[in-house]
Write an enzyme that holds these catalytic residues in place. Structure first.
Site, PDB file in Angstrom:
ATOM      1  N   LYS A 179      33.902  23.336  39.420  1.00  0.00           N
ATOM      2  CA  LYS A 179      33.433  24.138  38.284  1.00  0.00           C
ATOM      3  C   LYS A 179      34.380  25.314  38.105  1.00  0.00           C
ATOM      4  O   LYS A 179      34.269  26.326  38.789  1.00  0.00           O
ATOM      5  CB  LYS A 179      32.003  24.613  38.562  1.00  0.00           C
ATOM      6  CG  LYS A 179      31.152  24.903  37.351  1.00  0.00           C
ATOM      7  CD  LYS A 179      31.630  26.028  36.456  1.00  0.00           C
ATOM      8  CE  LYS A 179      31.376  27.416  36.993  1.00  0.00           C
ATOM      9  NZ  LYS A 179      31.971  28.485  36.121  1.00  0.00           N
ATOM     10  N   GLY A 231      35.859  34.654  43.418  1.00  0.00           N
ATOM     11  CA  GLY A 231      35.502  35.376  42.196  1.00  0.00           C
ATOM     12  C   GLY A 231      35.041  36.769  42.537  1.00  0.00           C
ATOM     13  O   GLY A 231      35.400  37.320  43.587  1.00  0.00           O
ATOM     14  N   SER A 232      34.216  37.320  41.664  1.00  0.00           N
ATOM     15  CA  SER A 232      33.810  38.719  41.844  1.00  0.00           C
ATOM     16  C   SER A 232      32.823  38.856  43.002  1.00  0.00           C
ATOM     17  O   SER A 232      32.122  37.913  43.373  1.00  0.00           O
ATOM     18  CB  SER A 232      33.166  39.240  40.563  1.00  0.00           C
ATOM     19  OG  SER A 232      31.892  38.654  40.409  1.00  0.00           O
ATOM     20  N   VAL A 235      29.005  38.271  41.911  1.00  0.00           N
ATOM     21  CA  VAL A 235      28.595  36.861  41.807  1.00  0.00           C
ATOM     22  C   VAL A 235      28.637  36.205  43.187  1.00  0.00           C
ATOM     23  O   VAL A 235      27.725  35.464  43.568  1.00  0.00           O
ATOM     24  CB  VAL A 235      29.478  36.093  40.793  1.00  0.00           C
ATOM     25  CG1 VAL A 235      29.085  34.625  40.731  1.00  0.00           C
ATOM     26  CG2 VAL A 235      29.390  36.730  39.409  1.00  0.00           C
ATOM     27  N   GLY A 236      29.671  36.500  43.951  1.00  0.00           N
ATOM     28  CA  GLY A 236      29.823  35.885  45.276  1.00  0.00           C
ATOM     29  C   GLY A 236      28.630  36.167  46.179  1.00  0.00           C
ATOM     30  O   GLY A 236      28.150  35.272  46.889  1.00  0.00           O
ATOM     31  N   GLU A 253      35.521  34.199  48.739  1.00  0.00           N
ATOM     32  CA  GLU A 253      36.745  34.995  48.610  1.00  0.00           C
ATOM     33  C   GLU A 253      36.484  35.917  47.422  1.00  0.00           C
ATOM     34  O   GLU A 253      36.408  35.457  46.293  1.00  0.00           O
ATOM     35  CB  GLU A 253      37.892  34.017  48.330  1.00  0.00           C
ATOM     36  CG  GLU A 253      39.245  34.596  48.372  1.00  0.00           C
ATOM     37  CD  GLU A 253      39.511  35.381  49.631  1.00  0.00           C
ATOM     38  OE1 GLU A 253      39.289  34.846  50.727  1.00  0.00           O
ATOM     39  OE2 GLU A 253      39.898  36.552  49.508  1.00  0.00           O
ATOM     40  N   CYS A 287      43.610  39.208  43.086  1.00  0.00           N
ATOM     41  CA  CYS A 287      42.786  39.756  44.168  1.00  0.00           C
ATOM     42  C   CYS A 287      43.635  40.624  45.061  1.00  0.00           C
ATOM     43  O   CYS A 287      43.147  41.525  45.719  1.00  0.00           O
ATOM     44  CB  CYS A 287      42.225  38.661  45.052  1.00  0.00           C
ATOM     45  SG  CYS A 287      41.380  37.414  44.181  1.00  0.00           S
ATOM     46  N   GLN A 334      37.209  42.041  29.974  1.00  0.00           N
ATOM     47  CA  GLN A 334      38.043  42.566  31.061  1.00  0.00           C
ATOM     48  C   GLN A 334      38.753  43.845  30.606  1.00  0.00           C
ATOM     49  O   GLN A 334      38.889  44.795  31.365  1.00  0.00           O
ATOM     50  CB  GLN A 334      39.082  41.536  31.512  1.00  0.00           C
ATOM     51  CG  GLN A 334      38.613  40.564  32.546  1.00  0.00           C
ATOM     52  CD  GLN A 334      38.031  41.193  33.805  1.00  0.00           C
ATOM     53  OE1 GLN A 334      36.872  40.955  34.147  1.00  0.00           O
ATOM     54  NE2 GLN A 334      38.807  42.011  34.500  1.00  0.00           N
ATOM     55  N   GLU A 388      36.938  47.836  42.698  1.00  0.00           N
ATOM     56  CA  GLU A 388      37.980  46.953  42.168  1.00  0.00           C
ATOM     57  C   GLU A 388      38.014  47.054  40.642  1.00  0.00           C
ATOM     58  O   GLU A 388      36.984  46.948  39.982  1.00  0.00           O
ATOM     59  CB  GLU A 388      37.704  45.503  42.584  1.00  0.00           C
ATOM     60  CG  GLU A 388      38.821  44.570  42.157  1.00  0.00           C
ATOM     61  CD  GLU A 388      38.641  43.148  42.689  1.00  0.00           C
ATOM     62  OE1 GLU A 388      37.549  42.585  42.502  1.00  0.00           O
ATOM     63  OE2 GLU A 388      39.597  42.616  43.279  1.00  0.00           O
TER      64      GLU A 388
HETATM   65  C1  UN1 Z   1      44.384  35.787  44.040  1.00  0.00           C
HETATM   66  O1  UN1 Z   1      44.646  36.711  43.280  1.00  0.00           O
HETATM   67  O2  UN1 Z   1      43.206  35.462  44.224  1.00  0.00           O
HETATM   68  O3  UN1 Z   1      49.182  36.488  47.406  1.00  0.00           O
HETATM   69  C2  UN1 Z   1      45.390  34.947  44.724  1.00  0.00           C
HETATM   70  C3  UN1 Z   1      49.209  36.391  46.183  1.00  0.00           C
HETATM   71  C4  UN1 Z   1      49.109  35.016  45.569  1.00  0.00           C
HETATM   72  C5  UN1 Z   1      47.697  34.570  45.492  1.00  0.00           C
HETATM   73  C6  UN1 Z   1      46.744  35.544  44.868  1.00  0.00           C
HETATM   74  N1  UN1 Z   1      49.879  34.100  46.381  1.00  0.00           N
HETATM   75  O4  UN1 Z   1      49.275  37.357  45.450  1.00  0.00           O
END
Ligand code: UN1
Length: 498
Positions: A179, A231-232, A235-236, A253, A287, A334, A388
């Site tokens: 999904k 994701g956020s 939600v996680g 994650e 992230c 966003q 964040e």
């Molecule tokens: C992400 O933003 O969830 O290390 C992944 C990094 C990339 C992956 C980022 N290889 O910035």
């Protein structure tokens, strides 16, 4: 869509076929740089999810029984197809989520790397043998697949992140219901089509597109053995609560608030180059993006100036244009979120050194653009130093010493990535040792993890699991310990010792 593979619009992929959804609700995929409508995809209902989970459950016994090296052969072919279609897939992803073409090429490359790397596990998937405490008794352990895995992915790496989850899940012998984020259904459909083209049997990989409701139906489905979510944090945590209530395994994650320390003795040119990339690459929507720069006093002014100098020169525009350095944010909401945070920062007393507004560049009005933004005078208690933002906003913070800098880096709830710029090996090693994040860089920004090392964060970034590296196998398998007693008599472990 991929030209060489017919990927029909508005359909899910279930049980080996592109099928119409049960209802008629559709998501619209929009180019965030131009507002152009790219296509539609199902906004799937619980009935669609149920169909997909059933298909995956039905496919599981024979996929599980397929020798892992054979499963891997299909995945190696998938890697080859990804290589062949890299450019098309990258262009589609740029149009769908906005980051520039060099970055979507990197996104697809990361999927290629992951697929080659983890397909190799088809001929390893090592367990181990160990002596038994009893004579004439063998003991060993093996990895077992879990069953049907639900994969929920974000829009910022529309190819790489799905690959991090789907490919290991498959090589380990699980079947998958995928999904993707509602912002990037077309990239997800193309990626699915490539994997299927490589030869996956019907039902082994199923795609259901949709938003929160679709995701919730997947999380709550009784046929799911594991949810792997990126994701956020909001939600996680909901996903985790729902899974835990039913004893379903969950791998999370989530957010980050990544920081780079720049010490007085650092190579400031290198730091400025690296941090421009880490803060504003992918429009700050990683992230791992750098959102705090912690500087010691003598470096402060120069770091801000050099960073601002570089950021000011970044050309904003459509990611397909080779002249563009930074694309738009993925959506209006966003951008709204980023604007709100910059406003919060202003009210908290931070100084906007650069940006802090939409770019006033003709031709960008239809996209969700926001100027690269540097906030100076950020202090640890501010919301812009703690939460964040997920956009092109970086806050500069003062630290009197290495100790204080490390304390600031660690003083947030998240723990994904951090970095230090220094020429002093003692300082670098102390930072590596004391920073409490899942990834630490020395003389490099906070982005750029490689697939064969574990990827993930401490504390509120995750729940202890790692993607990437061989560690990902622990997410998608569980251990079975096997004892074979060939003594021909009753031997009780722990009791019959003599
Ligand atoms: C992400 O933003 O969830 O290390 C992944 C990094 C990339 C992956 C980022 N290889 O910035």
């Amino acid at each position: 869509m991929l030209e060489l593979l017919a990927v029909p619009q508005g359909r899910n992929y279930i049980a080996g076929r592109w099928v119409d959804p049960v209802g008629d609700r559709m998501l619209t995929s929009v180019n965030p740089a131009t507002g152009e409508v790219l296509g539609v995809a199902p906004d799937s209902s619980a009935a669609d999810v149920d169909r997909a989970v059933r298909a995956a459950a039905e496919a599981w016994p024979s996929w599980r029984a397929t020798p892992a090296p054979r499963r891997a052969e299909i995945l190696f072919r998938a890697a080859e197809l990804l290589v062949r279609h890299k450019e098309e897939l990258a262009r589609l992803a740029t149009r769908e989520m906005g980051k520039i073409l060099t970055e979507t090429r990197g996104d697809v490359q990361e999927a290629i790397d992951m697929t080659y790397f983890i397909a190799g596990e088809g001929r390893r998937l090592h367990g181990y043998t160990t002596p038994s405490e009893m004579p004439r008794k063998a003991a060993y352990c093996v990895r077992q697949p879990l069953g049907v895995v639900g994969v929920i992915t974000p829009w910022n790496f529309p190819v790489a992140i799905p690959s991090w989850k789907i490919v290991p899940a498959l090589v380990c012998g699980n079947t998958v219901v995928f999904k993707p984020a509602p912002e990037t259904p077309l990239s997800a459909a193309a990626f699915t089509a490539l994997l299927v083209e490589a030869g996956l049997p019907p039902g082994v990989l199923n795609l259901v597109t949709g938003g929160d409701e679709t995701g919730a139906a997947l999380v709550d489905h009784p046929g799911i053995a594991l949810i792997s979510f990126t994701g956020s944090t909001d939600v996680g945590l909901q996903v985790a609560a729902r899974c835990q209530a039913r004893g379903v395994r969950v791998s999370l994650e989530m957010g980050g608030k990544n920081a780079a320390i720049v010490l007085d003795d650092a190579d400031l040119e290198l730091a400025a180059d690296a941090l421009t990339w880490s803060a504003f690459g992918t429009t700050g929507q990683r992230c791992t993006a750098c959102s705090r720069i912690v500087v010691t006093p003598r470096a402060h002014r120069e770091v801000v100036e050099r960073l601002a100098d570089r950021a000011r020169r970044l050309r904003l525009g459509d990611g397909l244009d080779p002249a563009t350095d930074m694309g738009p944010l993925v959506s209006a909401s966003q951008r709204q979120r980023v604007e709100t945070y910059v406003e919060i920062g202003r009210r908290e007393g931070a100084t906007v050194v650069l940006g802090g507004e939409r770019p006033r560049v003709p031709g960008l009005e239809r996209g969700f653009f926001y100027a690269p933004t540097i906030l100076d005078g950020v202090t640890p208690g501010m919301r812009v130093a703690q939460e964040e933002i997920f956009g092109p906003v970086v806050g500069v913070m003062d630290a009197a010493s290495l100790e204080e800098a490390i304390e600031i880096v660690n003083g947030v709830r998240y723990g994904l990535s951090a970095s230090i710029f220094t020429r002093d090996v003692f300082a670098a090693m102390r930072a590596v040792e004391e920073i409490r994040t899942g990834i630490v860089y020395v003389n490099h920004g906070t982005t750029g993890a490689e697939v064969h090392l574990p990827f993930g964060g401490t504390r509120a970034t995750g729940n202890g699991h790692r993607e990437g590296g061989l560690q990902v196998l622990d997410v998608f398998t569980e251990w079975k310990s096997v004892y074979i007693d060939y003594s021909g008599r009753l031997q009780r472990a722990q009791i019959d010792r003599d």
